[in-house]
Design a protein around this motif. Structure first.
Motif, PDB file in Angstrom:
ATOM      1  N   GLY A  88      13.520  18.353 -65.994  1.00 54.97           N
ATOM      2  CA  GLY A  88      13.713  17.844 -64.710  1.00 54.97           C
ATOM      3  C   GLY A  88      14.350  19.081 -63.740  1.00 54.97           C
ATOM      4  O   GLY A  88      13.983  19.367 -62.705  1.00 54.97           O
ATOM      5  N   VAL A  89      15.231  19.731 -64.534  1.00 57.72           N
ATOM      6  CA  VAL A  89      15.952  20.903 -63.592  1.00 57.72           C
ATOM      7  C   VAL A  89      14.624  21.982 -63.322  1.00 57.72           C
ATOM      8  O   VAL A  89      14.739  22.368 -62.133  1.00 57.72           O
ATOM      9  N   HIS A  90      13.994  22.373 -64.397  1.00 58.29           N
ATOM     10  CA  HIS A  90      13.024  23.281 -63.947  1.00 58.29           C
ATOM     11  C   HIS A  90      11.845  22.800 -63.167  1.00 58.29           C
ATOM     12  O   HIS A  90      11.387  23.622 -62.439  1.00 58.29           O
ATOM     13  N   GLY A  91      11.651  21.362 -63.228  1.00 55.50           N
ATOM     14  CA  GLY A  91      10.752  20.802 -62.027  1.00 55.50           C
ATOM     15  C   GLY A  91      11.122  20.849 -60.779  1.00 55.50           C
ATOM     16  O   GLY A  91      10.250  21.119 -59.842  1.00 55.50           O
ATOM     17  N   THR A  92      12.418  20.897 -60.596  1.00 53.20           N
ATOM     18  CA  THR A  92      13.045  20.991 -59.179  1.00 53.20           C
ATOM     19  C   THR A  92      12.674  22.364 -58.627  1.00 53.20           C
ATOM     20  O   THR A  92      12.702  22.775 -57.318  1.00 53.20           O
ATOM     21  N   GLU A  93      13.017  23.420 -59.501  1.00 58.01           N
ATOM     22  CA  GLU A  93      12.628  24.800 -59.296  1.00 58.01           C
ATOM     23  C   GLU A  93      11.612  24.825 -58.977  1.00 58.01           C
ATOM     24  O   GLU A  93      11.033  25.885 -57.953  1.00 58.01           O
ATOM     25  N   VAL A  94      10.473  24.422 -59.708  1.00 59.45           N
ATOM     26  CA  VAL A  94       8.926  24.739 -59.593  1.00 59.45           C
ATOM     27  C   VAL A  94       8.817  24.154 -58.198  1.00 59.45           C
ATOM     28  O   VAL A  94       7.775  24.507 -57.470  1.00 59.45           O
ATOM     29  N   LEU A  95       9.216  22.931 -57.667  1.00 60.93           N
ATOM     30  CA  LEU A  95       8.949  22.229 -56.526  1.00 60.93           C
ATOM     31  C   LEU A  95       9.366  23.229 -55.408  1.00 60.93           C
ATOM     32  O   LEU A  95       8.475  23.210 -54.131  1.00 60.93           O
ATOM     33  N   ASP A  96      10.160  24.047 -55.538  1.00 63.76           N
ATOM     34  CA  ASP A  96      10.475  25.094 -54.259  1.00 63.76           C
ATOM     35  C   ASP A  96       9.262  25.919 -53.900  1.00 63.76           C
ATOM     36  O   ASP A  96       9.167  26.621 -52.904  1.00 63.76           O
ATOM     37  N   ALA A  97       8.498  25.987 -55.042  1.00 65.85           N
ATOM     38  CA  ALA A  97       7.556  27.124 -54.998  1.00 65.85           C
ATOM     39  C   ALA A  97       6.008  26.512 -54.631  1.00 65.85           C
ATOM     40  O   ALA A  97       5.192  27.241 -54.107  1.00 65.85           O
ATOM     41  N   ILE A  98       6.094  25.149 -54.805  1.00 59.84           N
ATOM     42  CA  ILE A  98       4.284  24.713 -54.467  1.00 59.84           C
ATOM     43  C   ILE A  98       4.748  23.388 -53.661  1.00 59.84           C
ATOM     44  O   ILE A  98       5.882  22.718 -53.579  1.00 59.84           O
ATOM     45  N   ASP A  99       3.669  22.785 -53.353  1.00 62.12           N
ATOM     46  CA  ASP A  99       3.548  21.525 -52.608  1.00 62.12           C
ATOM     47  C   ASP A  99       2.757  20.541 -53.388  1.00 62.12           C
ATOM     48  O   ASP A  99       1.527  20.441 -52.865  1.00 62.12           O
ATOM     49  N   PRO A 100       2.972  19.681 -54.269  1.00 65.81           N
ATOM     50  CA  PRO A 100       1.889  18.881 -55.160  1.00 65.81           C
ATOM     51  C   PRO A 100       1.678  17.773 -54.371  1.00 65.81           C
ATOM     52  O   PRO A 100       2.218  17.232 -53.469  1.00 65.81           O
ATOM     53  N   ASP A 101       0.405  17.502 -54.634  1.00 68.88           N
ATOM     54  CA  ASP A 101      -0.137  16.217 -54.109  1.00 68.88           C
ATOM     55  C   ASP A 101       0.170  14.890 -54.939  1.00 68.88           C
ATOM     56  O   ASP A 101       0.248  13.899 -54.313  1.00 68.88           O
ATOM     57  N   VAL A 102       0.468  15.161 -56.216  1.00 68.60           N
ATOM     58  CA  VAL A 102       1.219  14.062 -57.075  1.00 68.60           C
ATOM     59  C   VAL A 102       1.708  14.806 -58.144  1.00 68.60           C
ATOM     60  O   VAL A 102       1.654  15.875 -58.614  1.00 68.60           O
ATOM     61  N   ILE A 103       2.803  14.289 -58.726  1.00 70.44           N
ATOM     62  CA  ILE A 103       3.806  14.739 -59.818  1.00 70.44           C
ATOM     63  C   ILE A 103       3.710  13.505 -60.949  1.00 70.44           C
ATOM     64  O   ILE A 103       3.580  12.374 -60.955  1.00 70.44           O
ATOM     65  N   ILE A 104       3.724  14.178 -62.030  1.00 67.40           N
ATOM     66  CA  ILE A 104       3.775  13.538 -63.445  1.00 67.40           C
ATOM     67  C   ILE A 104       4.938  13.810 -63.984  1.00 67.40           C
ATOM     68  O   ILE A 104       5.334  14.995 -64.037  1.00 67.40           O
TER      69      ILE A 104
END
Length: 121
Positions: free
Chosen positions: A35-51
């Motif tokens: 989850g921590v890494h996931g929030t970091e990746v979210l800063d760089a992308i704009d996903p249409d859906v998250i798993i």
């Protein structure tokens, strides 16, 4: 139509399986290992859906869903929980946190693609 997906799972094998299931169907797959890494990746992308998985180190799936929903731009982004957990109380907790759907591992690649197309379409 290329949909962007963020897949968060502490298992490299599971991340690879998600990628192998989704990329041939035209999805662009970004991965994170918790989850921590996931929030970091979210800063760089704009996903249409998250798993997301539920049981992960550092920040579990519930914490990650909360963190995603706390960001205004992701209030309506579909989040699918992909986990070995099948307990009704876990599903209810995930739904209350803001999860859109629940898929139990091991998953059927065809069903995963259809589920993503349904929630993100």
């Amino acid at each position: 139509m290329s949909l962007e997906v963020l897949a968060v799972d502490d298992s490299r094998t599971m991340r690879d399986m998600i990628r192998f299931a989704l990329e041939p169907a035209g999805f662009t797959v970004h991965t994170a290992e918790d989850g921590v890494h996931g929030t970091e990746v979210l800063d760089a992308i704009d996903p249409d859906v998250i798993i997301t998985d539920i049981n992960m180190p550092r920040m579990d799936g519930f914490g990650f869903i909360d963190a995603v929903r706390d960001r205004g731009q992701y209030k309506a982004t579909p989040i699918l929980v992909l986990t070995t957990e099948a307990a009704p109380e876990m599903k209810m907790r995930a739904r209350n946190a803001g999860a859109t759907g629940w898929i139990v591992k091991p998953f059927d690649p065809v069903k995963l693609v259809k589920a993503l197309q349904m929630v993100a379409g």
